[in-house]
Motif scaffolding. Structure first.
Motif, PDB file in Angstrom:
ATOM      1  N   ARG A   8       0.806  -1.168   0.102  1.00  0.00           N
ATOM      2  CA  ARG A   8       0.366   0.014   0.014  1.00  0.00           C
ATOM      3  C   ARG A   8       0.863   1.327  -0.077  1.00  0.00           C
ATOM      4  O   ARG A   8       0.448   2.324  -0.726  1.00  0.00           O
ATOM      5  N   ARG A   9       2.005   1.239   0.494  1.00  0.00           N
ATOM      6  CA  ARG A   9       2.832   2.469   0.803  1.00  0.00           C
ATOM      7  C   ARG A   9       3.855   2.566  -0.277  1.00  0.00           C
ATOM      8  O   ARG A   9       4.475   3.444  -0.397  1.00  0.00           O
ATOM      9  N   THR A  10       4.036   1.561  -1.243  1.00  0.00           N
ATOM     10  CA  THR A  10       4.840   1.755  -2.461  1.00  0.00           C
ATOM     11  C   THR A  10       3.829   1.521  -3.755  1.00  0.00           C
ATOM     12  O   THR A  10       2.573   1.474  -3.725  1.00  0.00           O
ATOM     13  N   SER A  11       4.513   1.741  -4.792  1.00  0.00           N
ATOM     14  CA  SER A  11       3.940   1.434  -6.090  1.00  0.00           C
ATOM     15  C   SER A  11       3.732   0.072  -6.553  1.00  0.00           C
ATOM     16  O   SER A  11       2.978  -0.050  -7.457  1.00  0.00           O
ATOM     17  N   ALA A  12       3.908  -0.959  -5.518  1.00  0.00           N
ATOM     18  CA  ALA A  12       3.793  -2.419  -5.542  1.00  0.00           C
ATOM     19  C   ALA A  12       2.256  -2.698  -5.760  1.00  0.00           C
ATOM     20  O   ALA A  12       1.621  -2.528  -4.552  1.00  0.00           O
ATOM     21  N   ALA A  13       1.756  -3.015  -6.844  1.00  0.00           N
ATOM     22  CA  ALA A  13       0.329  -3.426  -6.826  1.00  0.00           C
ATOM     23  C   ALA A  13      -0.086  -4.747  -6.096  1.00  0.00           C
ATOM     24  O   ALA A  13      -1.046  -4.804  -5.691  1.00  0.00           O
ATOM     25  N   LEU A  14       0.941  -5.621  -6.000  1.00  0.00           N
ATOM     26  CA  LEU A  14       0.731  -6.752  -5.265  1.00  0.00           C
ATOM     27  C   LEU A  14       2.037  -7.025  -4.471  1.00  0.00           C
ATOM     28  O   LEU A  14       2.859  -6.532  -4.561  1.00  0.00           O
ATOM     29  N   GLU A  15       1.166  -7.870  -3.393  1.00  0.00           N
ATOM     30  CA  GLU A  15       2.285  -8.184  -2.202  1.00  0.00           C
ATOM     31  C   GLU A  15       3.706  -8.791  -2.747  1.00  0.00           C
ATOM     32  O   GLU A  15       4.689  -8.532  -2.323  1.00  0.00           O
ATOM     33  N   ARG A  16       3.549  -9.556  -3.908  1.00  0.00           N
ATOM     34  CA  ARG A  16       4.854 -10.353  -4.476  1.00  0.00           C
ATOM     35  C   ARG A  16       5.738  -9.288  -4.918  1.00  0.00           C
ATOM     36  O   ARG A  16       7.016  -9.458  -4.872  1.00  0.00           O
ATOM     37  N   SER A  17       5.194  -8.333  -5.572  1.00  0.00           N
ATOM     38  CA  SER A  17       5.927  -7.162  -6.024  1.00  0.00           C
ATOM     39  C   SER A  17       6.711  -6.576  -5.073  1.00  0.00           C
ATOM     40  O   SER A  17       7.997  -6.159  -5.262  1.00  0.00           O
ATOM     41  N   VAL A  18       6.520  -6.667  -3.607  1.00  0.00           N
ATOM     42  CA  VAL A  18       7.138  -5.819  -2.629  1.00  0.00           C
ATOM     43  C   VAL A  18       8.508  -6.593  -2.528  1.00  0.00           C
ATOM     44  O   VAL A  18       9.765  -6.171  -2.074  1.00  0.00           O
ATOM     45  N   ASP A  19       8.400  -8.204  -2.660  1.00  0.00           N
ATOM     46  CA  ASP A  19       9.494  -8.903  -2.544  1.00  0.00           C
ATOM     47  C   ASP A  19      10.524  -8.584  -3.563  1.00  0.00           C
ATOM     48  O   ASP A  19      11.867  -8.565  -3.331  1.00  0.00           O
ATOM     49  N   VAL A  20      10.116  -8.293  -4.723  1.00  0.00           N
ATOM     50  CA  VAL A  20      10.886  -7.928  -5.704  1.00  0.00           C
ATOM     51  C   VAL A  20      11.789  -6.490  -5.342  1.00  0.00           C
ATOM     52  O   VAL A  20      13.094  -6.494  -5.491  1.00  0.00           O
ATOM     53  N   GLN A  21      11.017  -5.526  -4.658  1.00  0.00           N
ATOM     54  CA  GLN A  21      11.787  -4.362  -4.523  1.00  0.00           C
ATOM     55  C   GLN A  21      12.616  -4.460  -3.198  1.00  0.00           C
ATOM     56  O   GLN A  21      13.685  -3.979  -3.171  1.00  0.00           O
ATOM     57  N   VAL A  22      12.384  -5.492  -2.445  1.00  0.00           N
ATOM     58  CA  VAL A  22      13.152  -5.867  -1.248  1.00  0.00           C
ATOM     59  C   VAL A  22      14.425  -6.305  -1.709  1.00  0.00           C
ATOM     60  O   VAL A  22      15.506  -5.970  -1.204  1.00  0.00           O
ATOM     61  N   THR A  23      14.367  -7.275  -2.617  1.00  0.00           N
ATOM     62  CA  THR A  23      15.421  -7.954  -3.088  1.00  0.00           C
ATOM     63  C   THR A  23      16.479  -6.781  -3.800  1.00  0.00           C
ATOM     64  O   THR A  23      17.704  -6.972  -3.528  1.00  0.00           O
ATOM     65  N   ARG A  24      15.707  -5.807  -4.324  1.00  0.00           N
ATOM     66  CA  ARG A  24      16.621  -4.759  -5.191  1.00  0.00           C
ATOM     67  C   ARG A  24      17.297  -3.883  -3.997  1.00  0.00           C
ATOM     68  O   ARG A  24      18.445  -3.538  -4.234  1.00  0.00           O
TER      69      ARG A  24
END
Length: 239
Positions: A195-211
């Motif tokens: 919700r706080r980022t531009s990640a539309a899905l929770e799994r997209s958060v995992d990608v941002q975390v990896t980066r």
């Protein structure tokens, strides 16, 4: 209550926004004098003449603190305090009352009040007690500078540096770091981060975390600063 004179003990706040107090008293004179005094000393103040009116005001406003008279017609201040605590409300409550015996104070605290002041009282003491309650219940502001070994993150400027050199962050990576940096050491759910980022899905958060891990971790495969909390989300653990 003694005369309401000016005082230098201004309300202490953790931000530029003044605390919003709800003053509940069936005495019109005391209610309005308290409002003027507290406004003059840095508060926003809403008033109510009884418990029912207080409940109506609380439906639309999240108050920082309540100053509550006990002896009111209908629902008393003690009953309102008990009801709010039964409903899991954690708004700080300071009781005002002419009943100043030890057993009265004990009953008020047992009902869930945070403080108790007997009438007549000194306005300056009331202000000091309000200050003390606000300090205890207002969370400290998040740190503006976090360090991760050789890296540092300035939350205000949105700058990540490694050995003093600026590290480029995408808007999503910056939003993720800022969201985690608001409560370092405390897990943030993947849903909240999405919700706080531009990640539309929770799994997209995992990608941002990896980066982000690639930019702040000595070994991204064994993270020590941006850790996974199994079944919850992620937590930022700065030095």
């Amino acid at each position: 209550m003694t005369a309401l004179s000016d005082t230098a003990d201004a309300i202490i706040t953790a931000s530029d926004q003044a605390p919003h107090l709800l003053v509940v008293d069936d005495d019109d004179r005391i209610r309005e004098l308290l409002k003027k005094y507290l406004v003059d000393n840095g508060c926003r103040v809403t008033v109510a003449a009884n418990a029912q009116e207080a409940r109506e005001k609380m439906r639309g406003i999240a108050f920082d603190l309540m100053v509550l008279d006990i002896m009111m017609p209908g629902e008393t201040g003690l009953e309102l305090t008990q009801s709010l605590r039964d409903a899991r409300s954690d708004v700080p409550i300071l009781l005002l009352t002419a009943r100043g015996l030890p057993e009265d104070r004990i009953e008020g605290l047992e009902r869930g009040a945070d403080d108790y002041l007997a009438k007549p009282f000194e306005p300056r003491e009331l202000l000091l007690r309000i200050n003390a309650l606000l300090r205890r219940t207002t969370p400290p502001p998040p740190p503006t500078e976090l360090t991760f070994g050789a890296s540092s993150f300035n939350t205000a400027r949105g700058e990540l540096r490694c050995d003093g050199d600026l590290v480029k962050l995408t808007s999503s990576e910056l939003s993720l770091l800022r969201a985690l940096a608001e409560t370092p050491g405390k897990p943030v759910s993947r849903l909240e981060l999405s919700r706080r980022t531009s990640a539309a899905l929770e799994r997209s958060v995992d990608v941002q975390v990896t980066r982000v891990r690639k930019k702040i971790e000595p070994d991204p495969r064994a993270p020590i600063y941006l850790q996974t909390v199994r079944g919850v989300g992620y937590v930022l653990m700065p030095d």
